[in-house]
Design a protein around this motif. Structure first.
Motif, PDB file in Angstrom:
ATOM      1  N   ALA A 588       0.966  -1.191   0.176  1.00  0.00           N
ATOM      2  CA  ALA A 588      -0.039   0.169   0.039  1.00  0.00           C
ATOM      3  C   ALA A 588       0.854   1.112  -0.091  1.00  0.00           C
ATOM      4  O   ALA A 588       0.566   2.352  -0.747  1.00  0.00           O
ATOM      5  N   TRP A 589       1.822   1.181   0.901  1.00  0.00           N
ATOM      6  CA  TRP A 589       2.771   2.601   0.775  1.00  0.00           C
ATOM      7  C   TRP A 589       3.595   2.410  -0.510  1.00  0.00           C
ATOM      8  O   TRP A 589       3.667   3.752  -1.005  1.00  0.00           O
ATOM      9  N   ALA A 590       4.009   1.435  -1.206  1.00  0.00           N
ATOM     10  CA  ALA A 590       4.906   1.695  -2.224  1.00  0.00           C
ATOM     11  C   ALA A 590       4.223   2.052  -3.378  1.00  0.00           C
ATOM     12  O   ALA A 590       4.512   2.626  -4.397  1.00  0.00           O
ATOM     13  N   ASN A 591       3.029   1.484  -3.507  1.00  0.00           N
ATOM     14  CA  ASN A 591       1.779   1.600  -4.664  1.00  0.00           C
ATOM     15  C   ASN A 591       0.916   2.876  -4.495  1.00  0.00           C
ATOM     16  O   ASN A 591       0.052   3.034  -5.442  1.00  0.00           O
ATOM     17  N   ASP A 592       0.817   3.577  -3.403  1.00  0.00           N
ATOM     18  CA  ASP A 592      -0.157   4.396  -3.056  1.00  0.00           C
ATOM     19  C   ASP A 592      -1.713   3.921  -3.508  1.00  0.00           C
ATOM     20  O   ASP A 592      -2.404   4.863  -3.898  1.00  0.00           O
ATOM     21  N   ARG A 593      -1.925   2.642  -2.848  1.00  0.00           N
ATOM     22  CA  ARG A 593      -3.243   2.083  -3.366  1.00  0.00           C
ATOM     23  C   ARG A 593      -3.642   1.215  -2.023  1.00  0.00           C
ATOM     24  O   ARG A 593      -2.714   0.751  -1.298  1.00  0.00           O
ATOM     25  N   ARG A 607      -5.815  -7.229   7.984  1.00  0.00           N
ATOM     26  CA  ARG A 607      -6.266  -5.839   8.197  1.00  0.00           C
ATOM     27  C   ARG A 607      -6.422  -5.336   6.568  1.00  0.00           C
ATOM     28  O   ARG A 607      -5.703  -5.884   5.681  1.00  0.00           O
ATOM     29  N   LEU A 608      -7.134  -4.226   6.613  1.00  0.00           N
ATOM     30  CA  LEU A 608      -7.038  -3.395   5.314  1.00  0.00           C
ATOM     31  C   LEU A 608      -6.289  -2.225   5.579  1.00  0.00           C
ATOM     32  O   LEU A 608      -6.214  -1.565   6.704  1.00  0.00           O
ATOM     33  N   PHE A 609      -5.361  -2.062   4.721  1.00  0.00           N
ATOM     34  CA  PHE A 609      -4.360  -0.921   4.692  1.00  0.00           C
ATOM     35  C   PHE A 609      -4.513   0.112   3.741  1.00  0.00           C
ATOM     36  O   PHE A 609      -4.835  -0.298   2.614  1.00  0.00           O
ATOM     37  N   LEU A 610      -4.645   1.243   4.159  1.00  0.00           N
ATOM     38  CA  LEU A 610      -5.204   2.513   3.173  1.00  0.00           C
ATOM     39  C   LEU A 610      -3.762   3.480   3.237  1.00  0.00           C
ATOM     40  O   LEU A 610      -3.527   4.055   4.392  1.00  0.00           O
ATOM     41  N   PRO A 611      -3.389   4.005   2.051  1.00  0.00           N
ATOM     42  CA  PRO A 611      -2.455   5.228   2.148  1.00  0.00           C
ATOM     43  C   PRO A 611      -3.101   6.559   2.741  1.00  0.00           C
ATOM     44  O   PRO A 611      -4.200   6.846   2.493  1.00  0.00           O
ATOM     45  N   MET A 612      -2.206   7.057   3.364  1.00  0.00           N
ATOM     46  CA  MET A 612      -2.637   8.655   4.092  1.00  0.00           C
ATOM     47  C   MET A 612      -1.930   9.552   3.099  1.00  0.00           C
ATOM     48  O   MET A 612      -0.788   9.405   3.067  1.00  0.00           O
TER      49      MET A 612
END
Length: 906
Positions: A588-593, A607-612
């Motif tokens: 999620a961090w590397a792809n911004d998704r 977990r579900l991870f979302l970029p801030m």
């Protein structure tokens, strides 16, 4: 009727009228602020000129505090004005002066002049800041004239620091500036201000030279001038808007451009937002994105709601004010134009309709209505492309939270109809069958308002059947023989269904509005909490806690650290992730998704991870989970999570920007110190080396020709300059040890007089041209000191006094007991220290302006002295003598408890 409707649309704004009434009724004074872009533009001068004009008009004007900074033309304007004497405070041996607030309130003039609004008051004052003094004066009905520079406005603090590389510590809240009744901008071009600086009308020559090299560069002054002009223009624009709303003036008044973009669920709305952003940048205008909420909004699909919410978020990220306004008129265009005229909008941006001519003929066209009825407001109709303008579709699966069937509302609906049937039976003999249907309609409306649509539909059907069975002849059968009763039954059932549907819709709208209010209140409280938080850990904890509280989930926050995403906070606290979750977070961090549970990528994670994200890009990742299976969030919860994440990301970015600015400031300071050190080594250390080399070369080449006295002089020069060089090197080494924390005092009980005597013997050559006066208290207590370090402190202070005091003057060493401490003073009879330099003299490599007769030094002696004294739990400060000219260095050392016990026993 039409005229009445137009009058109601153009009545004054209640909020603006209430604000005007509040200002008039509370008896508070009026505040006028003179604003400048930088020191020296003439704020105080203009304030005093305005005061003289008021005085000539018969107004009672009194000076509370005015800082002239030694400018003759400003001081001349004080003549003829009553000045309240300042109140004196004794702080750490220094006499400080502040405005006498009580005396000014007791005098109660019509106008009080209070200069330097951002000033920090001396310890012991009633208020820590001067703007609080001003607010108290206003509360007593006293009008106040004050002055402030634009760099002291709180919201501009970071911007000014980026421009000037100087962080201003004294700031004024924006609420004080925005609450002023009048703002007067004192403007001066950078060239004129620089010329005033060179002429000595702002600072003394040495300070002016430093200011020109750093703060007062043409680029800095131009940027600060633009800030001052823009901030003042914003405040004036707000005052204009308030005036128009209070007086029911239909806009627009095109004193400044304001742009409004209409946003809907259409995929092309994002393109409209981007176009409006470019238009606002070209015009340097504020802009607003607005969505009108109508009955149709409740019928939108979840995908359309997501698209509308994301478009508003896009507008907010691009700098707009994003608003959702409930529809009040029959047409959307009426609501848009009403908002535009109330907020002085000059241009409206809307999208080109893609509906058929038949649809527009039957339902009307928002675009056509806007163009026809906009009046003086310009309307931009923009065509968009479905493919290029739309916000990306959600890649996270939404949870379907189906509520279990609850029979209680339906049973309650039947019970209400049964009660209505009993009431109808009771009133039929008295009022006839004509009024029975109203009883059933009342029951249907009650069920719709209380329980919603489906129970009300059941109540409508049952009430219709009861009306037929018990009241329409033949009774107690569902057969209807009279055609008139057939029509009555049909219309009764139709009206019951329509009324139940309408009441249920109103109920659903009210429930939705209450839900939005609760959500808005929670988000507002969260934003206030973040605004008052300065530490990164506190911001992360507040974000995790608020998200967990509102969404009923577990939360972790991850930020990059040395290129690796790591857990920084969580609620409940959690420090580690399993491999699947860590892989999803990194993706999620590397792809911004989004990644993880319920997403298209790595859905097997817990977990579900979302970029801030912020305007500068991704700054971290948030992870959520709960004990349920399947997707985590409903569409409404996902939109709420987006709002929480946006606020948290902005707060994190703000803290990180402040930290970046502090690091940059430290880097600049480090470079400055490094440059000063190199200068000191290349000049101050080179001077004694040149003297030694010159004397030694002379003795080598001319020794046979030199007399004994000449040889003695040369040898003395070599010895003196070598000792001077030794002191320079020792100071550099001591400063290095202090910064590394390598100096630990070897404290023991010592007699102060012995250490003073040792320091005087060591400094006998330095003090050769001065008279030393000792004024030591009899029987002084023993002090817990490191004798070597304290002797070095005394030597540095004596050396400093000898440098700046003329030959033949006295240097006084005075020691006396003050309660539980001993105060040691080193007094000289030189020119003293400029007030602005009293604290800076202890900075590394800082030297007060001095004449050519003063011996050079590294500028480390006083900095080392402060470090040594503080290591021995004492304090040292600089001030000027009050009995005559000269500087005073004051050391305060605590008396050890053991010594106090011995003195008491004696």
């Amino acid at each position: 009727m039409a005229n009445q409707r137009r009058d109601s649309e153009h009545r004054p704004s209640p909020e603006a009228l209430l604000e005007a009434a509040r200002r008039e009724d509370n008896g508070a004074g009026r505040l006028k602020i003179f604003v400048g872009a930088a020191p020296g533009v003439g704020k105080t001068y203009e304030m005093l000129q305005s005061a003289h004009a008021k005085r000539r008009a018969g107004v009672d004007v009194v000076v509370g505090v005015v800082e002239t900074h030694g400018r003759a033309e400003t001081e001349a304007l004080l003549d003829g004005l009553e000045v309240i004497p300042r109140r004196r405070f004794d702080h750490k041996g220094q006499q400080l002066e502040e405005m006498d607030l009580d005396a000014l309130i007791a005098r109660h003039p019509q106008i009080a002049l209070v200069d330097e609004l951002a000033h920090t008051n001396a310890p012991g004052s009633r208020h820590p800041k001067r703007y609080l003094d001003v607010q108290e004066l206003l509360s007593h009905g006293i009008d106040v004239y004050t002055a402030v520079n634009i760099q002291h406005i709180e919201s501009l603090n970071d911007v000014v620091a980026q421009i000037t590389h100087v962080r201003v510590r004294e700031t004024v809240p924006d609420s004080v500036f925005d609450g002023a009744d009048a703002i007067e901008l004192i403007d001066l071009t950078p060239d004129d201000l620089i010329q005033r600086l060179k002429e000595g009308k702002v600072y003394v020559p040495r300070q002016a030279e430093r200011a020109l090299e750093h703060y007062f560069s043409p680029g800095n002054l131009t940027a600060l001038r633009e800030l001052a002009l823009r901030r003042t223009a914003e405040r004036v624009d707000e005052q204009l808007l308030t005036h128009m709303q209070a007086n029911a003036i239909a806009g627009p008044w095109a004193a400044g451009e304001r742009i409004l973009v209409c946003v809907s669920e259409d995929p092309r709305a994002a393109g409209l937002v981007r176009y409006t952003k470019r238009l606002a940048d070209r015009l340097h205008a504020p802009w607003t994105a607005i969505s009108i909420e109508t009955r149709r909004s409740l019928q939108l699909s979840e995908e359309q709601r997501d698209r509308l919410a994301d478009t508003l978020r896009l507008a907010e990220a691009l700098g707009a004010e994003a608003l959702t306004v409930p529809g009040a008129g029959r047409r959307i265009a009426d609501d848009v134009l009403g908002f535009a005229r109330a907020n002085n909008v000059t241009q409206i941006v809307t999208g080109k309709a893609s509906r058929s001519w038949m649809f527009e003929l039957l339902r009307g066209s928002v675009v056509h209505d806007l163009v026809r009825r906009a009046g003086n407001i310009s309307v931009h109709v923009i065509a968009g492309d479905d493919a290029t303008g739309a916000v990306a579709k959600k890649s996270v699966q939404a949870a379907e939270r189906s509520e279990p069937f609850d029979p209680k509302p339906y049973l309650a609906a039947l019970a209400v109809v049964a009660v209505a049937l009993g009431v109808a039976k009771l009133i039929q003999p008295m009022f006839g069958i004509e009024n029975v249907d109203l009883v059933f309609l009342t029951a249907v409306v009650s069920v719709a308002v209380r329980y919603g649509l489906w129970p009300s539909l059941l109540a409508s059907v049952v009430a219709s059947l009861c009306y037929n069975f018990f009241f329409l002849p033949p009774v107690y059968t569902f057969t209807i023989t009279d055609p008139t009763n057939v029509a009555a039954f049909f219309f009764f059932m139709l009206i019951a269904l329509l009324v139940s549907n309408l009441a249920a819709r109103v109920r659903s709208q009210a429930v939705a509005a209450m839900g939005r209010v609760r959500t808005t209140e929670s988000l507002y409280a969260f934003s206030r909490k973040l605004a008052g938080t300065a530490a990164l850990d506190d911001v992360l904890w507040a974000t995790a806690y608020q998200t967990a509280l509102m969404l009923k989930v577990r939360v972790v926050l991850l930020l990059p650290e040395q290129g690796v995403i790591t857990v920084k906070a969580g609620y409940p606290p959690e420090d580690e992730l399993d491999k699947a979750d860590l892989a999803a977070a990194n993706w999620a961090w590397a792809n911004d998704r989004p990644a993880g549970r319920g997403s298209d990528t790595l859905p097997g994670a817990k977990r579900l991870f979302l970029p801030m994200r912020t305007g500068r890009g991704s700054i971290g990742v948030i992870g959520i989970d709960d004990d349920r299976t399947g997707p985590l969030l409903t569409p409404d919860q996902r939109r709420l999570l987006d709002a929480l994440v946006d606020q948290g990301a902005l707060a994190i970015e703000r803290v990180q920007l402040v930290e970046d600015m502090d690091r940059a400031q430290r880097s600049i300071e480090s470079d400055r110190l490094r440059q000063a050190l190199l200068t000191s080594i290349s000049h101050d250390l080179k001077t004694p080396l040149a003297s030694v080399l010159g004397a030694a070369t002379t003795m080598r080449d001319l020794l046979p020709k030199l007399s004994d006295s000449e040889r003695a002089d040369l040898l003395g020069t070599i010895i003196d300059e070598s000792e001077r060089l030794n002191r320079f090197i020792a100071n550099l080494l001591d400063m290095t040890k202090l910064e590394a924390g390598a100096i630990v005092p070897n404290s023991a009980l010592h007699d102060l007089g012995d250490i003073i005597g040792s320091a005087l013997r060591r400094a006998i050559k330095i003090l050769g041209d001065h008279k030393v006066v000792l004024d030591l208290a009899t029987d002084p207590p023993m002090l817990e000191l490191d004798a070597v370090l304290f002797e070095q402190v005394l030597f540095n202070l004596l050396d400093n006094a000898a440098k700046y005091a003329p030959a033949g003057t006295a240097i006084t060493i005075r020691a006396q007991r003050d309660k539980d401490s001993v105060v040691l003073q080193i007094l000289d009879e030189g020119a003293g220290i400029p007030p602005a330099d009293l604290e800076r003299v202890f900075d590394k490599f800082y030297r007060v302006q001095k004449g050519d007769h003063v011996r050079a030094g590294t500028g480390l002696g006083l900095a080392i002295s402060r470090g040594f004294i503080e290591a021995m739990h004492g304090t040292i400060s600089a001030t000027n003598r009050t009995d005559r000219s000269g500087a005073a260095m004051i050391i305060r050392l605590p008396i050890p408890p053991a010594t106090e016990a011995l003195d008491t026993a004696a």
